[in-house]
Design a protein around this motif. Structure first.
Motif, PDB file in Angstrom:
ATOM      1  N   ASP A 204       2.349 -23.820  -5.966  1.00 15.73           N
ATOM      2  CA  ASP A 204       3.182 -23.552  -4.787  1.00 15.73           C
ATOM      3  C   ASP A 204       3.977 -24.796  -4.382  1.00 15.73           C
ATOM      4  O   ASP A 204       4.839 -24.741  -3.504  1.00 15.73           O
ATOM      5  CB  ASP A 204       2.327 -23.057  -3.604  1.00 15.73           C
ATOM      6  N   GLY A 205       3.691 -25.938  -5.027  1.00 19.98           N
ATOM      7  CA  GLY A 205       4.454 -27.164  -4.774  1.00 19.98           C
ATOM      8  C   GLY A 205       4.062 -27.903  -3.514  1.00 19.98           C
ATOM      9  O   GLY A 205       4.612 -28.953  -3.207  1.00 19.98           O
ATOM     10  N   LEU A 206       3.090 -27.380  -2.767  1.00 14.78           N
ATOM     11  CA  LEU A 206       2.712 -28.026  -1.499  1.00 14.78           C
ATOM     12  C   LEU A 206       1.690 -29.140  -1.687  1.00 14.78           C
ATOM     13  O   LEU A 206       1.704 -30.126  -0.980  1.00 14.78           O
ATOM     14  CB  LEU A 206       2.151 -26.993  -0.528  1.00 14.78           C
ATOM     15  N   THR A 207       0.777 -28.949  -2.640  1.00 16.69           N
ATOM     16  CA  THR A 207      -0.276 -29.941  -2.856  1.00 16.69           C
ATOM     17  C   THR A 207      -0.039 -30.612  -4.205  1.00 16.69           C
ATOM     18  O   THR A 207       0.112 -29.928  -5.213  1.00 16.69           O
ATOM     19  CB  THR A 207      -1.659 -29.276  -2.842  1.00 16.69           C
ATOM     20  N   TYR A 208       0.035 -31.948  -4.187  1.00 22.45           N
ATOM     21  CA  TYR A 208       0.306 -32.641  -5.448  1.00 22.45           C
ATOM     22  C   TYR A 208      -0.282 -34.049  -5.435  1.00 22.45           C
ATOM     23  O   TYR A 208      -0.466 -34.663  -4.389  1.00 22.45           O
ATOM     24  CB  TYR A 208       1.808 -32.690  -5.757  1.00 22.45           C
ATOM     25  N   ILE A 209      -0.573 -34.512  -6.645  1.00 21.40           N
ATOM     26  CA  ILE A 209      -1.147 -35.834  -6.879  1.00 21.40           C
ATOM     27  C   ILE A 209      -0.292 -36.466  -7.972  1.00 21.40           C
ATOM     28  O   ILE A 209      -0.306 -36.005  -9.117  1.00 21.40           O
ATOM     29  CB  ILE A 209      -2.618 -35.695  -7.349  1.00 21.40           C
TER      30      ILE A 209
END
Length: 341
Positions: free
Chosen positions: A219-224
């Protein structure tokens, strides 16, 4: 004919790249950058700088792919050069994971990044809450060093840079022949673009050198996103929110979400919080415009509105904007030679 004077308004990644492309394609003109903020105080300094495109609904896909391809090719060459470290550009491998299998099997950019493939069942075991995923290698730009590297290239090419707030493009009439508007979210006020809206992004920059792979929730909201020195954890997409101060509740939420994807992040140290306002619109505004006031004309090229995808397409849109500046120069030189006749 005297060298034409070009003013670029804005010194984020779009403004600096556009100025550099103008110098490369129109070496006979003089370029000046005017901006209220330079690195490390631009929106671009907050960005993670990962080359994973965001789709612009009102821009043809083949155009977006061309912009991305040109940007990837340009940065890939730098990543394979002695300047890679100074420019903050490196390859990073990782996974994009989905709780629900995406409708589109292959994103339009899948053949531009390296080694794109579906994740194996063994890899997916690392993400028990996700059903499917994609593995690939892409480029990551550590933004502050990259902006300083661009500035260094520009200064070496003779570009002047001044800290100045431009409230109205007409202020520059008479001093410059062509104005290039790369004002980002500032274009909302500068040219009254009501289609341009801020999408607030809050991110954390943390020290966790053991994390080597990027992980992005579909969804592109959570990223590392691992950088050379720090890891960017994100994020938020808050439409029409102009607040630049960090929100502690959001910080906790981002950290918790990222730790659920990569539990070892609970051991991360030295957490810094950054906020930026992405200049978002349905399509990048990339066009020539002739403004006129009482019979006086002002030649303008616009290149802004890249939203969350600016780093992924910055070089491609800068090249296109430089081409539009070239058209303006040809038009001015044509009218000047006619005047002599």
């Amino acid at each position: 004919m005297a060298a034409l004077k070009v003013a670029v308004v804005g010194a984020g990644v779009i403004g600096l790249s556009t100025a550099l492309c103008i110098m490369e394609t129109c070496p006979n003109c003089s370029v000046t950058i005017l901006s209220e903020q330079f690195s490390p105080n631009t929106t671009s300094d907050v960005a993670a700088g990962m080359l994973i495109p965001h789709t612009y609904p009102d821009t043809p896909i083949h155009v977006q792919k061309q912009w991305f391809k040109e940007t990837f090719t340009y940065l890939f060459a730098i990543s394979n050069s002695a300047e890679a470290s100074e420019a903050g550009i490196h390859l990073v491998s990782g996974w994009q994971v989905f709780k629900n299998t995406p409708k589109e099997e292959l994103p339009f950019w899948s053949d531009v990044v390296l080694g794109f493939r579906p994740m194996s069942k063994a890899e997916l075991q690392k993400f028990p809450q996700h059903q499917s995923g994609q593995a690939f290698t892409t480029l990551k730009c550590d933004c502050p060093p990259y902006l300083l590297w661009l500035e260094k290239r520009l200064k070496a090419a003779g570009v002047q840079m001044y800290t100045r707030k431009v409230a109205d493009l007409w202020e520059l009439h008479g001093k410059y022949d062509i104005i290039v508007n790369c004002a980002g979210i500032g274009a909302h006020q500068l040219v009254g673009d009501k289609k341009l809206l801020p999408i607030r992004g809050q991110v954390l920059k943390v020290h966790a050198p053991w994390v080597k792979n990027f992980i992005r929730d579909g969804d592109g909201l959570t990223y590392i996103y691992p950088g050379i020195h720090r890891i960017t954890l994100g994020g938020t997409r808050e439409k029409e929110n102009w607040t630049l101060s960090p929100d502690p509740g959001t910080t906790k939420d981002i950290f918790d979400r990222c730790c659920s994807l990569e539990p070892s992040l609970w051991g991360a140290q030295d957490i810094q919080v950054k906020v930026g306002l992405r200049p978002s619109r349905q399509c990048v505004r990339l066009q020539r415009e002739v403004l006129s006031q009482g019979g006086v004309k002002l030649l303008v090229v616009h290149n802004y509105g890249h939203g969350a995808g600016g780093f992924s397409v910055h070089r491609g849109t800068a090249k296109e904007a430089a081409g539009l500046v070239g058209e303006c120069i040809a038009a001015l030189q044509g009218s000047s030679s006619k005047a002599k006749l």
